[in-house]
Every structure is written in C-alpha cells, then in structure tokens.
Design an enzyme around this catalytic site. Structure first.
Site, PDB file in Angstrom:
ATOM      1  N   CYS A  74      22.733  50.239  38.748  1.00  0.00           N
ATOM      2  CA  CYS A  74      21.725  49.448  38.031  1.00  0.00           C
ATOM      3  C   CYS A  74      20.677  50.376  37.422  1.00  0.00           C
ATOM      4  CB  CYS A  74      21.010  48.491  38.982  1.00  0.00           C
ATOM      5  SG  CYS A  74      22.061  47.197  39.628  1.00  0.00           S
ATOM      6  N   TYR A 107      28.690  37.086  25.933  1.00  0.00           N
ATOM      7  CA  TYR A 107      27.247  36.866  25.839  1.00  0.00           C
ATOM      8  C   TYR A 107      26.958  35.415  26.203  1.00  0.00           C
ATOM      9  CZ  TYR A 107      27.104  41.393  23.669  1.00  0.00           C
ATOM     10  OH  TYR A 107      27.219  42.729  23.446  1.00  0.00           O
TER      11      TYR A 107
END
Length: 127
Positions: A74, A107
């Site tokens: 991350c 998306y």
C-alpha cells in the site's frame, strides 16, 4: 509477457470494513474479468488518497484463496488539489499472453470519472 491491470473505486466513509469490502469487490472483478490465477500475479500495488487511513486495503487480497504469497503493498496517492477523494487505486502486474488492448480495467463508483473511456457499462452500476 507482463501486463498491468488497473482498477479504482471510492468509498463513502473511512471505516475499515467499508474500505476492505470495496477493495475486495474491486479485486474480485479485476480477477474475474481478466481470468487471473494467483501464480500469474507478480505484484499488486494499492494506493489510497490521504483521507483514507482506517486500514491497509492490501488486507483484502488475503481474503482470496491462493493469493497468500502474492506480494502486495500500500502507498499514499499524490495529494493533487481537486483530485478524487476517498479513492482506492490498484495496479496489478500479471504474466499473461493477453494483448494490452484486451485487458479489462475496472473502475467503480465515483472512480468511473478517472477513465470513462475504459469503463464497461456494467462497472458503473456498482454502489
């Protein structure tokens, strides 16, 4: 051949389970639509906007069977003024024979604004 598969989504609140569930939903679609096998994944990079601090969204990848040994990291997204808030982005690097224009990038939610040219009709229906 190595290819990058992109994905992004947004959440309404910075709550651990909300972030993890949204990340899991995004990963599941990326995996399904691109027929990804864990052994073909070289790495996964997940970024979040600065307003998401409740958890490491990388934890969501561990919910998938066989992905225990896939390297995942991350990072924080660049805080550009006016950019999309509460956003989780994923870049999955995979080994595949699929042509670049045949990769399905995912998306969801407000993230459809990032690349409307790549959004499939059924992607924008996510909540």
């Amino acid at each position: 051949m190595v290819r990058g598969i992109r994905g992004a989504t947004t959440v309404k609140e910075d709550v651990e389970e909300i972030v993890l569930d949204a990340t899991e939903e995004l990963l599941a679609l990326m995996i399904e639509k691109n027929e990804i096998q864990p052994e073909d994944v070289a790495q996964v990079l997940i970024t979040v906007t600065e307003d998401l601090i409740a958890t490491f969204p990388a934890k969501a990848l561990r919910r998938f069977e066989g992905f225990d040994y896939v390297p995942v990291m991350c990072a924080r997204e660049i805080a550009v003024p006016g950019s999309l808030e509460n956003c989780i982005r994923i870049m999955m690097t995979v080994n595949t024979d699929v042509a670049q224009d045949q990769i399905t990038h995912i998306y969801l939610n407000d993230a459809v604004k990032l690349r409307p040219d790549l959004v499939l009709t059924d992607q924008s229906e996510s909540v």
